[in-house]
Design a protein around this motif. Structure first.
Motif, mmCIF file in Angstrom:
data_model
loop_
_atom_site.group_PDB
_atom_site.id
_atom_site.type_symbol
_atom_site.label_atom_id
_atom_site.label_comp_id
_atom_site.label_asym_id
_atom_site.label_seq_id
_atom_site.Cartn_x
_atom_site.Cartn_y
_atom_site.Cartn_z
ATOM 1 N N VAL A 184 -5.479 -56.053 12.227
ATOM 2 C CA VAL A 184 -4.359 -56.718 12.898
ATOM 3 C C VAL A 184 -3.040 -56.270 12.280
ATOM 4 O O VAL A 184 -2.090 -55.911 12.992
ATOM 5 C CB VAL A 184 -4.516 -58.248 12.794
ATOM 6 N N LEU A 185 -2.993 -56.265 10.957
ATOM 7 C CA LEU A 185 -1.706 -56.010 10.296
ATOM 8 C C LEU A 185 -1.242 -54.572 10.435
ATOM 9 O O LEU A 185 -0.042 -54.312 10.442
ATOM 10 C CB LEU A 185 -1.799 -56.386 8.803
ATOM 11 N N HIS A 196 -18.634 -66.553 11.357
ATOM 12 C CA HIS A 196 -17.833 -67.713 11.772
ATOM 13 C C HIS A 196 -16.833 -68.097 10.697
ATOM 14 O O HIS A 196 -15.656 -68.334 10.976
ATOM 15 C CB HIS A 196 -18.784 -68.875 12.059
ATOM 16 N N ARG A 197 -17.316 -68.141 9.476
ATOM 17 C CA ARG A 197 -16.438 -68.541 8.376
ATOM 18 C C ARG A 197 -15.223 -67.626 8.270
ATOM 19 O O ARG A 197 -14.099 -68.071 8.075
ATOM 20 C CB ARG A 197 -17.233 -68.532 7.068
ATOM 21 N N VAL A 231 -12.900 -68.353 11.319
ATOM 22 C CA VAL A 231 -12.208 -69.640 11.204
ATOM 23 C C VAL A 231 -11.037 -69.515 10.230
ATOM 24 O O VAL A 231 -9.943 -70.021 10.482
ATOM 25 C CB VAL A 231 -13.200 -70.729 10.744
ATOM 26 N N GLN A 232 -11.267 -68.810 9.162
ATOM 27 C CA GLN A 232 -10.197 -68.672 8.180
ATOM 28 C C GLN A 232 -9.030 -67.865 8.733
ATOM 29 O O GLN A 232 -7.871 -68.231 8.545
ATOM 30 C CB GLN A 232 -10.763 -68.019 6.913
ATOM 31 N N ARG A 247 -7.037 -70.048 10.904
ATOM 32 C CA ARG A 247 -6.176 -70.980 10.200
ATOM 33 C C ARG A 247 -4.962 -70.262 9.616
ATOM 34 O O ARG A 247 -3.901 -70.842 9.468
ATOM 35 C CB ARG A 247 -6.963 -71.686 9.095
ATOM 36 N N GLU A 248 -5.130 -68.987 9.307
ATOM 37 C CA GLU A 248 -3.993 -68.226 8.796
ATOM 38 C C GLU A 248 -3.053 -67.808 9.920
ATOM 39 O O GLU A 248 -1.984 -67.260 9.659
ATOM 40 C CB GLU A 248 -4.498 -66.986 8.047
ATOM 41 N N LEU A 279 -3.629 -65.529 12.357
ATOM 42 C CA LEU A 279 -3.706 -64.156 12.838
ATOM 43 C C LEU A 279 -4.449 -64.042 14.164
ATOM 44 O O LEU A 279 -4.223 -63.106 14.912
ATOM 45 C CB LEU A 279 -4.378 -63.258 11.791
ATOM 46 N N ALA A 321 -3.476 -62.995 17.722
ATOM 47 C CA ALA A 321 -2.308 -63.814 18.035
ATOM 48 C C ALA A 321 -1.025 -63.000 17.889
ATOM 49 O O ALA A 321 -0.997 -61.970 17.229
ATOM 50 C CB ALA A 321 -2.265 -65.027 17.108
ATOM 51 N N SER A 322 0.019 -63.472 18.530
ATOM 52 C CA SER A 322 1.334 -62.878 18.338
ATOM 53 C C SER A 322 1.931 -63.436 17.053
ATOM 54 O O SER A 322 1.784 -64.618 16.781
ATOM 55 C CB SER A 322 2.249 -63.216 19.506
ATOM 56 N N PRO A 323 2.614 -62.582 16.299
ATOM 57 C CA PRO A 323 3.227 -63.088 15.065
ATOM 58 C C PRO A 323 4.231 -64.181 15.414
ATOM 59 O O PRO A 323 4.913 -64.096 16.433
ATOM 60 C CB PRO A 323 3.940 -61.864 14.485
#
Lengths: 249, 249
Positions: free
Chosen positions: A29-30, A58-59, A62-63, A66-67, A69, A81-83
DNA sequence: GCTATCTAATTGCATATGCAAATGACAAGA
DNA sequence: TCTTGTCATTTGCATATGCAATTAGATAGC
């Protein structure tokens, strides 16, 4: 296409498996390999590809969610996601947005532009090497017709070559960079200085009036992207942030 | 004791079980029931107490650890963490620390103090109600003997009654509050203003020199705790922060 | 064509289980 | 007393399994 995306996720053997998966996808992503909107393979596919259990995959996902991304929805799946456009007290990344949020009309004007290796003066101001070519732009942003902020910016052409051919006719340089370049790290500094003769004229302030100076520099994976000095008329601006003891609210 | 701590963790039936556990423990930490250093019951104990599986308890605790509220070590167990002293570009919570980090000697002086209901002027400055009693303090902080920052502060005595009996002889008010009160939310604003006649004298600046004004207000669970106006001589200070597109670095 | 319904893909949550890693506590031995 | 080694506790990680919730897309009925 799906195959390509699946193959891109790899384990590197360093640390827990769930974290290898997390880092692998995060890097995709980055570094722009998976731009915003790209669909991330479903858990089952990653599970088979990587030989891990679904809960482990999954873990990791999920993380990442939550961040911020990735975005996940049942049945629809997972997409990049969009920044976020703003960040806590730094909600000044897009000056047009900032102005419009205040209900004012927005306009900007490029006062000067010069591409090439920087002068000694410019190099000192932005801590540049004399040898790296940059685009040097001075932009005045207006809010409701009034001067809003004076921006002086350099763009590192080695990192953002597309900037050389861009005229910045519709989009001011800061916003153009948000859309057309990647950044992984930024630093900004806020200080107060007195308006000098040039600012008196351009920002419609009186001589010596206090101004807020925001200096921001951004990098992508260690390579400099851009540096800007944003000068706000002091009395008319304040930067606000909210936070809690354990982080931003 | 251990029994007491165990009983304090409760499920409220709202949302996923792991999140109920997480919120329950988070609240115990944030409201001071479990001060820093308190040992959190081990996973097995919580598991039996709550009737949840160990993995579910584990998930809640791992998340709290990532949020920084608790610290976990194998065999040693889990303890409540101390709140971080600084926070990104807000590393100005403790002025003594800030000064000492720069290698300078630190000193402070309470210039004035007055407790009671605020004057109209003071109420306007800090957006107070005229009826709530506050302690009003003006403090000058020095760095290497030179004026460093001028602090004007109100402390809400209804929320922090202990402040009424405190003389602030060894510890400046801001630091005392960090140790003797809880806060869950804060807001700060940065702006630039010109030094007025009082500041000229106290901060050793020239008339009209630009200064950075940091206004900070904190609350605990909605109740106001304190509000402060910190005035820094402009040329000598800048606030620096680093961050990434998805949050602080 | 339009709508209601069904199906299946996908994520969310919880459990049970087992082993690994770190390390505090204690015992044995020098 | 000091060191060394063993044991037990606690957290960390991964798997396998099952069911629930959501909802895009297909299908059937009108």
């Amino acid at each position: 296409m799906t195959e390509t995306r699946l193959d891109a996720v790899k384990l590197d053997g360093a640390g827990p498996v769930y974290d290898q998966i997390r880092r692998s996808i995060r890097d995709l992503v980055l570094d722009g390999s998976w731009p915003p909107g790209t669909s991330v393979p479903p858990e089952h596919a990653l599970m088979e590809q990587l030989g891990a259990s679904r809960m482990t995959v999954h873990r990791a996902l999920v993380q990442l969610a939550r961040e911020g991304l990735i975005t996940r929805r049942r049945r629809s799946g997972t997409i990049v996601a969009s920044p976020p456009a703003s960040h806590a007290m730094l909600d000044i990344l897009s000056i047009p947005d900032e102005v419009r949020r205040l209900g004012q009309s927005y306009a900007f004007e490029i006062l000067s532009r010069r591409d090439g290796k920087p002068s000694a003066e410019l190099a000192a101001l932005f801590e540049l090497k004399r040898t790296e070519p940059v685009a040097h732009l001075v932009t005045l942003h207006r809010s409701g017709g009034q001067p809003h902020v004076l921006e002086e910016r350099v763009i590192h052409l080695a990192t953002v070559p597309a900037a050389a051919g861009e005229r910045f006719e519709d989009t001011p340089p800061g916003d153009w960079l948000l859309k057309n370049s990647l950044w992984s790290e930024a630093e900004h500094a806020i200080s107060a200085i007195a308006a000098g003769p040039r600012e008196v004229e351009l920002l419609a302030v009186t001589r010596g009036e206090p101004c807020l100076l925001v200096e921001r520099r951004t990098w992508n994976q260690g390579k400099p992207v851009t540096a800007a000095r944003l000068l706000y008329p002091g009395g008319r601006h304040r930067f606000v942030g909210r936070f809690g003891p354990y982080g931003a609210v």
